[in-house]
Write a protein that holds these residues in place. Structure first.
Motif, PDB file in Angstrom:
ATOM      1  N   TYR A  99      -1.377  -9.707   9.311  1.00 55.26           N
ATOM      2  CA  TYR A  99      -1.187  -8.263   9.193  1.00 55.26           C
ATOM      3  C   TYR A  99      -2.163  -7.521  10.106  1.00 55.26           C
ATOM      4  O   TYR A  99      -3.184  -8.069  10.542  1.00 55.26           O
ATOM      5  CB  TYR A  99      -1.392  -7.796   7.749  1.00 55.26           C
ATOM      6  CG  TYR A  99      -0.434  -8.442   6.780  1.00 55.26           C
ATOM      7  CD1 TYR A  99       0.930  -8.202   6.854  1.00 55.26           C
ATOM      8  CD2 TYR A  99      -0.906  -9.298   5.795  1.00 55.26           C
ATOM      9  CE1 TYR A  99       1.805  -8.807   5.977  1.00 55.26           C
ATOM     10  CE2 TYR A  99      -0.036  -9.908   4.893  1.00 55.26           C
ATOM     11  CZ  TYR A  99       1.323  -9.659   5.003  1.00 55.26           C
ATOM     12  OH  TYR A  99       2.190 -10.267   4.139  1.00 55.26           O
ATOM     13  N   LEU A 100      -1.845  -6.271  10.386  1.00 56.62           N
ATOM     14  CA  LEU A 100      -2.745  -5.395  11.122  1.00 56.62           C
ATOM     15  C   LEU A 100      -3.452  -4.474  10.140  1.00 56.62           C
ATOM     16  O   LEU A 100      -2.834  -3.949   9.220  1.00 56.62           O
ATOM     17  CB  LEU A 100      -1.979  -4.557  12.154  1.00 56.62           C
ATOM     18  CG  LEU A 100      -1.344  -5.303  13.326  1.00 56.62           C
ATOM     19  CD1 LEU A 100      -0.582  -4.317  14.210  1.00 56.62           C
ATOM     20  CD2 LEU A 100      -2.399  -6.027  14.150  1.00 56.62           C
ATOM     21  N   PHE A 101      -4.736  -4.281  10.359  1.00 53.65           N
ATOM     22  CA  PHE A 101      -5.526  -3.420   9.486  1.00 53.65           C
ATOM     23  C   PHE A 101      -6.163  -2.311  10.319  1.00 53.65           C
ATOM     24  O   PHE A 101      -6.605  -2.536  11.447  1.00 53.65           O
ATOM     25  CB  PHE A 101      -6.630  -4.222   8.795  1.00 53.65           C
ATOM     26  CG  PHE A 101      -7.694  -3.360   8.165  1.00 53.65           C
ATOM     27  CD1 PHE A 101      -7.452  -2.697   6.976  1.00 53.65           C
ATOM     28  CD2 PHE A 101      -8.935  -3.202   8.777  1.00 53.65           C
ATOM     29  CE1 PHE A 101      -8.425  -1.884   6.403  1.00 53.65           C
ATOM     30  CE2 PHE A 101      -9.908  -2.401   8.212  1.00 53.65           C
ATOM     31  CZ  PHE A 101      -9.656  -1.740   7.019  1.00 53.65           C
ATOM     32  N   SER A 102      -6.183  -1.103   9.772  1.00 53.86           N
ATOM     33  CA  SER A 102      -6.854   0.018  10.413  1.00 53.86           C
ATOM     34  C   SER A 102      -7.455   0.907   9.346  1.00 53.86           C
ATOM     35  O   SER A 102      -7.077   0.839   8.171  1.00 53.86           O
ATOM     36  CB  SER A 102      -5.877   0.822  11.283  1.00 53.86           C
ATOM     37  OG  SER A 102      -6.565   1.857  11.968  1.00 53.86           O
ATOM     38  N   TYR A 103      -8.395   1.731   9.771  1.00 57.95           N
ATOM     39  CA  TYR A 103      -8.982   2.696   8.849  1.00 57.95           C
ATOM     40  C   TYR A 103      -9.188   4.013   9.576  1.00 57.95           C
ATOM     41  O   TYR A 103      -9.387   4.063  10.795  1.00 57.95           O
ATOM     42  CB  TYR A 103     -10.313   2.194   8.283  1.00 57.95           C
ATOM     43  CG  TYR A 103     -11.419   2.064   9.294  1.00 57.95           C
ATOM     44  CD1 TYR A 103     -12.305   3.116   9.533  1.00 57.95           C
ATOM     45  CD2 TYR A 103     -11.604   0.893  10.022  1.00 57.95           C
ATOM     46  CE1 TYR A 103     -13.322   2.997  10.466  1.00 57.95           C
ATOM     47  CE2 TYR A 103     -12.619   0.772  10.954  1.00 57.95           C
ATOM     48  CZ  TYR A 103     -13.474   1.830  11.169  1.00 57.95           C
ATOM     49  OH  TYR A 103     -14.477   1.714  12.098  1.00 57.95           O
ATOM     50  N   THR A 104      -9.123   5.095   8.832  1.00 55.43           N
ATOM     51  CA  THR A 104      -9.381   6.435   9.356  1.00 55.43           C
ATOM     52  C   THR A 104     -10.151   7.201   8.287  1.00 55.43           C
ATOM     53  O   THR A 104     -10.533   6.653   7.254  1.00 55.43           O
ATOM     54  CB  THR A 104      -8.061   7.180   9.659  1.00 55.43           C
ATOM     55  OG1 THR A 104      -7.384   7.439   8.422  1.00 55.43           O
ATOM     56  CG2 THR A 104      -7.151   6.360  10.562  1.00 55.43           C
ATOM     57  N   THR A 105     -10.353   8.482   8.539  1.00 55.12           N
ATOM     58  CA  THR A 105     -11.001   9.317   7.526  1.00 55.12           C
ATOM     59  C   THR A 105     -10.101   9.542   6.322  1.00 55.12           C
ATOM     60  O   THR A 105     -10.550  10.064   5.302  1.00 55.12           O
ATOM     61  CB  THR A 105     -11.373  10.673   8.138  1.00 55.12           C
ATOM     62  OG1 THR A 105     -10.203  11.271   8.707  1.00 55.12           O
ATOM     63  CG2 THR A 105     -12.430  10.500   9.218  1.00 55.12           C
ATOM     64  N   SER A 106      -8.833   9.148   6.435  1.00 56.91           N
ATOM     65  CA  SER A 106      -7.904   9.308   5.310  1.00 56.91           C
ATOM     66  C   SER A 106      -7.813   8.080   4.434  1.00 56.91           C
ATOM     67  O   SER A 106      -7.330   8.156   3.304  1.00 56.91           O
ATOM     68  CB  SER A 106      -6.500   9.654   5.844  1.00 56.91           C
ATOM     69  OG  SER A 106      -6.542  10.814   6.627  1.00 56.91           O
ATOM     70  N   GLY A 107      -8.227   6.906   4.918  1.00 58.10           N
ATOM     71  CA  GLY A 107      -8.178   5.715   4.082  1.00 58.10           C
ATOM     72  C   GLY A 107      -7.953   4.441   4.862  1.00 58.10           C
ATOM     73  O   GLY A 107      -8.179   4.372   6.075  1.00 58.10           O
ATOM     74  N   LEU A 108      -7.459   3.413   4.126  1.00 52.87           N
ATOM     75  CA  LEU A 108      -7.185   2.090   4.679  1.00 52.87           C
ATOM     76  C   LEU A 108      -5.683   1.925   4.873  1.00 52.87           C
ATOM     77  O   LEU A 108      -4.885   2.363   4.029  1.00 52.87           O
ATOM     78  CB  LEU A 108      -7.683   0.994   3.724  1.00 52.87           C
ATOM     79  CG  LEU A 108      -9.116   1.093   3.200  1.00 52.87           C
ATOM     80  CD1 LEU A 108      -9.374  -0.035   2.219  1.00 52.87           C
ATOM     81  CD2 LEU A 108     -10.099   1.025   4.343  1.00 52.87           C
ATOM     82  N   TYR A 109      -5.306   1.238   5.967  1.00 52.51           N
ATOM     83  CA  TYR A 109      -3.883   1.048   6.266  1.00 52.51           C
ATOM     84  C   TYR A 109      -3.657  -0.408   6.659  1.00 52.51           C
ATOM     85  O   TYR A 109      -4.380  -0.948   7.495  1.00 52.51           O
ATOM     86  CB  TYR A 109      -3.447   1.976   7.412  1.00 52.51           C
ATOM     87  CG  TYR A 109      -3.672   3.430   7.112  1.00 52.51           C
ATOM     88  CD1 TYR A 109      -2.683   4.203   6.517  1.00 52.51           C
ATOM     89  CD2 TYR A 109      -4.897   4.034   7.398  1.00 52.51           C
ATOM     90  CE1 TYR A 109      -2.897   5.540   6.228  1.00 52.51           C
ATOM     91  CE2 TYR A 109      -5.129   5.366   7.109  1.00 52.51           C
ATOM     92  CZ  TYR A 109      -4.125   6.119   6.525  1.00 52.51           C
ATOM     93  OH  TYR A 109      -4.339   7.434   6.223  1.00 52.51           O
ATOM     94  N   ILE A 110      -2.653  -1.034   6.047  1.00 52.87           N
ATOM     95  CA  ILE A 110      -2.309  -2.420   6.345  1.00 52.87           C
ATOM     96  C   ILE A 110      -0.838  -2.463   6.754  1.00 52.87           C
ATOM     97  O   ILE A 110       0.043  -2.035   6.000  1.00 52.87           O
ATOM     98  CB  ILE A 110      -2.571  -3.338   5.141  1.00 52.87           C
ATOM     99  CG1 ILE A 110      -4.061  -3.264   4.781  1.00 52.87           C
ATOM    100  CG2 ILE A 110      -2.162  -4.765   5.447  1.00 52.87           C
ATOM    101  CD1 ILE A 110      -4.427  -4.011   3.530  1.00 52.87           C
ATOM    102  N   ILE A 111      -0.603  -2.986   7.959  1.00 50.55           N
ATOM    103  CA  ILE A 111       0.723  -2.948   8.591  1.00 50.55           C
ATOM    104  C   ILE A 111       1.232  -4.368   8.754  1.00 50.55           C
ATOM    105  O   ILE A 111       0.483  -5.278   9.119  1.00 50.55           O
ATOM    106  CB  ILE A 111       0.639  -2.255   9.961  1.00 50.55           C
ATOM    107  CG1 ILE A 111       0.125  -0.818   9.794  1.00 50.55           C
ATOM    108  CG2 ILE A 111       1.982  -2.276  10.681  1.00 50.55           C
ATOM    109  CD1 ILE A 111      -0.290  -0.167  11.110  1.00 50.55           C
ATOM    110  N   ASP A 112       2.518  -4.565   8.492  1.00 52.59           N
ATOM    111  CA  ASP A 112       3.172  -5.835   8.760  1.00 52.59           C
ATOM    112  C   ASP A 112       3.875  -5.720  10.112  1.00 52.59           C
ATOM    113  O   ASP A 112       4.940  -5.098  10.219  1.00 52.59           O
ATOM    114  CB  ASP A 112       4.187  -6.158   7.663  1.00 52.59           C
ATOM    115  CG  ASP A 112       4.802  -7.539   7.841  1.00 52.59           C
ATOM    116  OD1 ASP A 112       4.533  -8.181   8.884  1.00 52.59           O
ATOM    117  OD2 ASP A 112       5.544  -7.981   6.950  1.00 52.59           O
ATOM    118  N   PRO A 113       3.301  -6.295  11.186  1.00 50.34           N
ATOM    119  CA  PRO A 113       3.896  -6.110  12.515  1.00 50.34           C
ATOM    120  C   PRO A 113       5.208  -6.858  12.713  1.00 50.34           C
ATOM    121  O   PRO A 113       5.999  -6.502  13.573  1.00 50.34           O
ATOM    122  CB  PRO A 113       2.805  -6.626  13.458  1.00 50.34           C
ATOM    123  CG  PRO A 113       2.019  -7.584  12.642  1.00 50.34           C
ATOM    124  CD  PRO A 113       2.070  -7.095  11.227  1.00 50.34           C
TER     125      PRO A 113
END
Length: 929
Positions: free
Chosen positions: A324-338
């Motif tokens: 999976y792809l993981f990212s973070y911003t000032t809004s929270g955590l995001y996990i993407i299934d590419p």
């Protein structure tokens, strides 16, 4: 019925509290704060304000040791893939490599990013190179030499790229380096030393990028190993048309774009498709499960209400759980299934994240408040099984209630429904009994999914599936370790021991389809042979090391035999013999596997010693009399090799503007070479000046005196931004040449190189032409009249040029002195003693008298602070060699010694208190007797 894998959602859980453990070493002090961190398979490492780094084991989280350092506040830290070295950056821009041995030691320090903010640190796969990016767009590389001992034989850091803006993220997948800036993304082939831009649409902001692959990296690592010892140079930018120039690579690249978008990119830098996740983010955030989690009513309403589409800028991208792809911003955590281009889940519980580290399925977070969290991504059934087998029965039951709706949707059996009717349970034994039906169903579901590991072992059944994923990960890691080179006997013994334990445990559990013990024994035998081969290889490398150093001794002997009294013939013989021996050494060890870095380091050191010794002993008279063209070219090469590394260069090869003027070593030799070549070989002069821009001062003056055309030198001289060079050039230009200067000024204002039009990356290089400084240089050389003539011409050609007020003051006072026959140039821009090379040379009484005189002439009060502490009260300045009196060794500004007598300044630059001279009956400077 058994729950399908797709029916049970993925969840985020904080299974262990690491913050209190990480803070134990510094709880007793308020002075030290954590500033950054990184995590690897075995370690968690933290940087601090004290400059030291704190090392912890990762599983279980426990403190190991402090590694004290004194390089400054740590801003970035990264553990190498082999976990033997730590790279760290400080707030003042230094980058350090620290060895993690039984006694950690500082191995090397890079100053390439001094006084700049280091934003990224990234290791290559084989732990031999560290790539560093900073806030002005520079990317450098440090090579970790296997021969490094206390900094000896360490390859110097090298600037690879100067890009358009701050580096946001670096990612490496052998042999490719991925660089994401605020404006663009670049993929670089570190073997071919080329890079290209991904896509054509720029952006503005922090956007991440990373490699994504399911392929085994073993082969790629081997490719990289064959290249790591090559000498590094600046990367070349290639065009979009060179689609295959970066070679074959099985990885994909994902680059973040504005508005919740991702570019999917092939390894050769071609954008394949754009994924839009704005609509996919129109789902409720998930809660992070903790042992004390309860689904409060407010939380339930938040997860059940409809969420609008979200426009998110993914500031960083990482691979999580290897799929999976993981990212973070000032809004929270995001996990993407590419693979399905869908949003797996997102959470808004952490909104102040400062940095993260990913280890398999674990997400380690550091918040802006310096709090640490460890969050695990797992399917819901894995979480429940983990809690149950950890004998955390109440937490397991709590998880069932928190995720009640998901469990009932996936498993609608009577036993599960009965579980949720139970209340007020007091005994753990009773809870475990109630949970068994659910645990049995989840076990059966997991056991129906056989898995084939990289080692060839097939998992067909597991009584304890809480660690199934971990076992698979460990076995794959062991497979990679077995296929790579074994670096030490101790680490090999640890790997063998852990492998035996794993085989014994798995055999007891009857979980693997393996019947031949001989296969395991043979693997250990082959490992023992590999260790023996490595020992033999190390011995061979040591022998080669001694041989190359012995062979280079003859070069040192030749260099030390050079004398200033040698004739041209004797000098030629030494030069020819030295060149011959250097070629022999380089050719003899050209194919030495794994030793290219070392060979380069020691031969380069020998060359520089030879060049320095040669130029130290060559006289100007001999240079003027030499007729041998080969010897002259050799002297020019020596001068360039010694001085050229002091100048930063654009990718096109031309030097950046001179931000700090430093006189070259052996300047007299360089001036003699310029004078010799100026008559017959102007191209040689151009070559010397291009490599050592300080020499334009000498060459340009010769060209102007001989009234030679200057059109071919305009861009080179303007690129230097050197006031001295431009003070020669600009007054000698005609109107047509000034039009060319105006064209170049527009490029300078845009901050681009005058030869390749690429942006200049350092803030100092964004400076425009210093017209006031050029005028001062003209006035100093030719007087105030020439300076005024230049200003008039400048106003006609380029109206509204910004000039310092001080330049007009300087011209007026200099003109007054010239009328009195005093050929002194006054510089009113230097009024602060702390930043000036000039000192005060008059008594305080003189300042008061001058203030009174000005008040009388101007008929208004004068602020006495305008005089500052500079030495301009009489309209004159003197450059002092010392601010202390040689007679009394006290400061020249000692009031009681100044009185009305003041200071006497001799032509040599030494100054005395007049009172001291009277006392000692001095009539001249006694420092030259």
């Amino acid at each position: 019925m058994y729950p399908a894998a797709s029916d049970l959602p993925y969840v985020l859980s904080e299974r262990e509290e690491i913050n209190s453990i990480l803070y134990k070493p510094i709880n007793s002090t308020q002075r030290i704060k954590y500033t950054c961190f990184n995590a690897s398979a075995s370690y968690i490492i933290l940087g601090s304000t004290s400059g030291s780094i704190y090392l912890f084991s990762r599983e279980p989280c426990s403190f190991l040791q402090i590694i004290p350092l004194s390089e400054g506040v740590v801003s970035r830290v990264a553990i190498s893939p082999d976990e033997k070295t730590v790279a760290l950056a400080t707030t003042r821009g230094t980058v350090c490599l620290v060895s993690l041995k039984s006694t950690p030691q500082l191995m090397s320090v890079s100053m390439e990013h001094m006084y700049e903010q280091v934003t990224c640190i990234c290791w290559n796969n084989s732990s031999t190179e560290i790539y560093v990016g900073d806030a002005i767009g520079r990317v450098s590389v440090m090579v970790l030499s296997i021969f490094t001992v206390n900094g000896i034989f360490q390859t110097p850091a090298c600037i690879l790229m100067n890009l358009d803006s701050s580096i946001v993220q670096l990612n490496f997948f052998s042999p490719l380096l991925l660089v994401s800036t605020l404006a663009r993304c670049y993929v670089c082939d570190t073997m071919r030393e080329q890079y290209k831009q991904i896509g054509n649409k720029p952006r503005n902001g922090e956007f991440g990028a990373c490699f994504y692959t399911h392929e085994d990296t073993t082969l790629n690592t081997q490719k990289e190993e064959r290249n790591i010892n090559n000498t590094r140079g600046a990367f070349n930018l290639i065009s979009d048309s060179d689609s295959n120039i970066l070679g074959e690579n099985h990885s994909k690249i994902f680059c973040a774009r504005p508005g919740s978008r991702l570019w999917e990119v092939s390894a050769d830098g071609i954008v394949v498709k754009t994924h839009q996740f704005k609509e996919a983010l129109a789902v409720s955030p998930v809660a992070i499960f903790r042992s004390d989690s309860t689904l409060e009513s407010s939380q339930r309403e938040e997860t059940e209400r409809e969420w609008p589409p979200q426009s998110v800028n993914f500031s960083h991208l990482f691979v999580l759980a290897r799929k999976y792809l993981f990212s973070y911003t000032t809004s929270g955590l995001y996990i993407i299934d590419p693979t399905s281009a869908s949003m797996l889940l997102w959470s808004n519980e952490y909104t102040n994240i400062s940095m993260t580290a990913i280890v398999d399925d674990r997400i380690y977070l550091m918040t802006c408040d310096s709090e640490f969290h460890c969050v695990t991504l797992s399917p819901l059934d894995s979480l429940i099984l983990w809690l149950y087998y950890s004998e955390q029965y109440r937490e397991c039951l709590n998880a069932c209630f928190v995720y009640k709706s998901q469990l009932l949707k996936a498993i609608g059996t009577k036993e599960i429904i009965e579980l949720f009717k139970v209340e007020n349970l007091s005994l753990d034994e009773r809870v475990s009994v109630l949970l068994r039906p659910l645990i049995t169903l989840l076990q059966v579901s997991d056991n129906n999914k056989p898995a084939k590991l990289d080692s060839g072992i097939v998992v067909v059944h597991s009584e304890d599936d809480r660690f199934a994923d971990r076992k698979a990960y460990d076995c794959e890691t062991m497979s990679l370790l077995q296929s790579s080179e074994i670096s030490s006997d101790d680490s090999s013994e640890i790997q063998i021991g852990s492998g035996k334990e794993r085989e014994e445990n798995l055999a007891q559990e009857n979980t693997f389809e393996i019947t031949s013990k001989d296969r395991v024994d043979s693997r250990y035998d082959s490992k023992a042979l590999a260790i023996k081969d490595d020992d033999q290889k190390a011995d061979l490398q040591e022998n080669i090391t001694h041989r190359v150093q012995s062979d280079l001794q003859s070069v040192y002997d030749l260099a030390n035999s050079i004398k200033s009294s040698m004739s041209e013939k004797e000098l030629e013989e030494i030069i020819l013999e030295t060149d011959k021996r250097m070629r022999t050494v380089k050719d003899s060890y050209r194919d030495s596997s794994g030793l290219q870095n070392f060979i380069y380091e020691v031969t380069r050191a020998a060359e520089l010693h030879y060049y320095n010794t040669l130029l130290e002993n060559i006289s100007v008279q001999l240079i003027n009399s030499i007729d041998n063209d080969y010897v002259m070219r050799h002297l020019a090469r020596a001068f360039i090799e010694i001085n050229a590394p002091a100048y930063a260069r654009c990718n096109c090869g031309y030097p950046y503007p001179i931000d700090k003027t430093v006189e070259p070593k052996f300047l007299a030799v360089g001036e003699s070479l310029i004078k010799r070549y100026a008559n017959n070989l102007p191209q040689e002069c151009n070559n010397i000046c291009d490599k050592v821009p300080f020499m334009w001062r000498e060459y340009l003056n010769i060209r102007i005196e001989r009234c030679n055309a200057l059109d071919d030198l305009l861009r080179q001289c303007l690129q230097t931004r050197d006031n001295v060079v431009l003070s020669f050039l600009l007054p000698a230009l005609n109107e047509q040449q000034w039009n060319c200067v105006i064209t170049c000024l527009s490029e300078i204002e845009n901050g681009t190189c005058l030869f390749c039009a690429m942006p200049l990356k350092k803030p100092e290089y964004d400076m425009l032409i210093d017209w006031s400084g050029i005028t001062r240089e003209i006035m100093q050389k030719k007087g105030p009249d020439e300076a005024m003539a230049f200003l008039i011409k400048l106003e006609n050609m380029i109206p509204n040029v910004n000039l310092d007020r001080s330049i007009f003051q300087s011209i007026i006072f200099t003109k007054m002195l010239y009328r009195q026959g005093v050929k002194k140039s006054i510089n009113f821009s230097k009024t602060n003693q702390l930043s000036s090379e000039f000192g005060t040379i008059c008594s305080p009484q003189i300042r008061d008298q001058l203030a009174k005189a000005l008040e009388k002439d101007l008929r208004r009060p004068i602020d006495r602070n305008v005089f500052g502490t500079g030495a301009h009260h009489w309209g004159m300045r003197h450059q002092l060699k010392s601010l202390t009196c040689p007679g009394c060794t006290l400061s020249l500004q000692t009031p009681i010694l100044l009185g009305d007598s003041g200071i006497a300044v001799f032509r040599c630059g030494h100054a005395y208190h007049v009172n001291c001279m009277i006392e000692r009956k001095l009539t001249r400077c006694n420092l030259h007797q």
